[in-house]
Motif scaffolding. Structure first.
Motif, PDB file in Angstrom:
ATOM      1  N   VAL A  92      43.580  43.377   4.704  1.00 41.84           N
ATOM      2  CA  VAL A  92      43.439  42.837   6.055  1.00 41.84           C
ATOM      3  C   VAL A  92      44.715  42.078   6.374  1.00 41.84           C
ATOM      4  N   ILE A  93      45.374  42.467   7.487  1.00 37.88           N
ATOM      5  CA  ILE A  93      46.596  41.788   7.912  1.00 37.88           C
ATOM      6  C   ILE A  93      46.296  41.068   9.213  1.00 37.88           C
ATOM      7  N   LEU A  94      46.422  39.755   9.203  1.00 37.52           N
ATOM      8  CA  LEU A  94      46.158  38.956  10.388  1.00 37.52           C
ATOM      9  C   LEU A  94      47.414  38.859  11.229  1.00 37.52           C
ATOM     10  N   ILE A  95      47.238  38.977  12.551  1.00 35.60           N
ATOM     11  CA  ILE A  95      48.360  38.845  13.467  1.00 35.60           C
ATOM     12  C   ILE A  95      48.160  37.545  14.224  1.00 35.60           C
ATOM     13  N   GLY A  96      49.106  36.653  14.077  1.00 35.38           N
ATOM     14  CA  GLY A  96      49.021  35.356  14.734  1.00 35.38           C
ATOM     15  C   GLY A  96      49.488  35.430  16.180  1.00 35.38           C
ATOM     16  N   PRO A  97      49.312  34.337  16.922  1.00 36.87           N
ATOM     17  CA  PRO A  97      49.688  34.333  18.342  1.00 36.87           C
ATOM     18  C   PRO A  97      51.193  34.531  18.555  1.00 36.87           C
ATOM     19  N   GLU A  98      52.019  34.143  17.620  1.00 38.40           N
ATOM     20  CA  GLU A  98      53.458  34.332  17.792  1.00 38.40           C
ATOM     21  C   GLU A  98      53.855  35.791  17.646  1.00 38.40           C
ATOM     22  N   ASP A  99      52.989  36.607  17.015  1.00 38.50           N
ATOM     23  CA  ASP A  99      53.296  38.013  16.833  1.00 38.50           C
ATOM     24  C   ASP A  99      52.837  38.855  18.021  1.00 38.50           C
ATOM     25  N   GLU A 100      51.994  38.313  18.887  1.00 38.87           N
ATOM     26  CA  GLU A 100      51.463  39.072  20.017  1.00 38.87           C
ATOM     27  C   GLU A 100      52.531  39.211  21.088  1.00 38.87           C
ATOM     28  N   GLU A 101      52.493  40.357  21.777  1.00 35.99           N
ATOM     29  CA  GLU A 101      53.428  40.594  22.861  1.00 35.99           C
ATOM     30  C   GLU A 101      52.799  40.136  24.157  1.00 35.99           C
ATOM     31  N   ASP A 102      53.634  39.864  25.167  1.00 36.50           N
ATOM     32  CA  ASP A 102      53.150  39.441  26.490  1.00 36.50           C
ATOM     33  C   ASP A 102      52.709  40.682  27.247  1.00 36.50           C
ATOM     34  N   ASP A 103      51.404  40.848  27.433  1.00 37.32           N
ATOM     35  CA  ASP A 103      50.853  42.027  28.101  1.00 37.32           C
ATOM     36  C   ASP A 103      50.471  41.735  29.547  1.00 37.32           C
ATOM     37  N   SER A 104      50.958  40.652  30.123  1.00 44.39           N
ATOM     38  CA  SER A 104      50.557  40.299  31.486  1.00 44.39           C
ATOM     39  C   SER A 104      51.192  41.216  32.509  1.00 44.39           C
ATOM     40  N   GLY A 105      52.262  41.896  32.196  1.00 40.69           N
ATOM     41  CA  GLY A 105      52.904  42.809  33.126  1.00 40.69           C
ATOM     42  C   GLY A 105      53.825  42.111  34.104  1.00 40.69           C
ATOM     43  N   LEU A 106      53.853  40.805  34.092  1.00 40.76           N
ATOM     44  CA  LEU A 106      54.722  40.072  35.007  1.00 40.76           C
ATOM     45  C   LEU A 106      56.127  39.998  34.422  1.00 40.76           C
ATOM     46  N   PRO A 107      57.151  40.090  35.281  1.00 38.42           N
ATOM     47  CA  PRO A 107      58.512  39.954  34.759  1.00 38.42           C
ATOM     48  C   PRO A 107      58.760  38.523  34.316  1.00 38.42           C
ATOM     49  N   ALA A 108      59.592  38.377  33.345  1.00 40.42           N
ATOM     50  CA  ALA A 108      59.915  37.044  32.828  1.00 40.42           C
ATOM     51  C   ALA A 108      60.738  36.287  33.865  1.00 40.42           C
ATOM     52  N   GLU A 109      60.557  34.979  33.910  1.00 41.49           N
ATOM     53  CA  GLU A 109      61.301  34.162  34.869  1.00 41.49           C
ATOM     54  C   GLU A 109      62.770  34.144  34.475  1.00 41.49           C
ATOM     55  N   PRO A 110      63.654  34.276  35.463  1.00 36.75           N
ATOM     56  CA  PRO A 110      65.084  34.235  35.135  1.00 36.75           C
ATOM     57  C   PRO A 110      65.495  32.818  34.745  1.00 36.75           C
ATOM     58  N   GLU A 111      66.465  32.742  33.897  1.00 36.95           N
ATOM     59  CA  GLU A 111      66.986  31.448  33.454  1.00 36.95           C
ATOM     60  C   GLU A 111      67.814  30.840  34.582  1.00 36.95           C
ATOM     61  N   PRO A 112      67.669  29.535  34.833  1.00 40.58           N
ATOM     62  CA  PRO A 112      68.499  28.906  35.864  1.00 40.58           C
ATOM     63  C   PRO A 112      69.966  28.922  35.434  1.00 40.58           C
ATOM     64  N   PRO A 113      70.880  29.037  36.399  1.00 46.40           N
ATOM     65  CA  PRO A 113      72.299  29.078  36.033  1.00 46.40           C
ATOM     66  C   PRO A 113      72.742  27.728  35.474  1.00 46.40           C
ATOM     67  N   VAL A 114      73.659  27.795  34.549  1.00 50.93           N
ATOM     68  CA  VAL A 114      74.191  26.583  33.936  1.00 50.93           C
ATOM     69  C   VAL A 114      75.387  26.131  34.774  1.00 50.93           C
TER      70      VAL A 114
END
Length: 128
Positions: A92-114
């Motif tokens: 049995v191999i447990l997958i923790g929350p850090e191993d899960e992928e983001d399945d929400s389908g929303l694009p990631a927020e862009p990083e603010p310019p430095v």
């Protein structure tokens, strides 16, 4: 006669001066040799202590190698660390929350310019 006395008296003084200079050089050399001997003795003591520590560590590592080469240790390591499954077991191999992928389908927020300091001040003062 005074010249004879003067020559006789300066001759032993010259030899006395030469002997004093040679004596000072010899004493300086002996002092340096004694200091070198003390330094070497201290280094020898430190190296002997280091050698003793390394020999103990070597013996400990040889003991660990001997233990690691036994069948029992290899079997236990394979089961615990390498996840080898014994007959009748289920893996049995447990997958923790850090191993899960983001399945929400929303694009990631862009990083603010430095911004550098000048740009920050211009935005604060002018508002652009």
């Amino acid at each position: 006669m005074s010249k004879d006395k003067e020559q006789k008296s300066t001759f032993p003084r010259l030899w006395l001066f030469v002997l004093l200079v040679l004596g000072a050089l010899v004493l300086g050399d002996l002092n340096q040799r004694m200091a070198d001997t003390r330094r070497l003795d201290d280094e020898t003591t430190l190296l002997e202590a280091e050698l003793e520590r390394l020999e103990e560590e070597n013996a400990s590592l040889e003991n660990e190698i001997a233990i690691a080469n036994t069948e029992e240790y290899v079997e236990r390591w394979a089961h615990q660390e390498a996840k080898r499954v014994r007959e009748g077991e289920v893996l049995v191999i447990l997958i923790g929350p850090e191993d899960e992928e983001d399945d929400s389908g929303l694009p990631a927020e862009p990083e603010p310019p430095v911004l550098n300091n000048l740009e920050v001040w211009l935005k604060l003062l002018i508002g652009k």
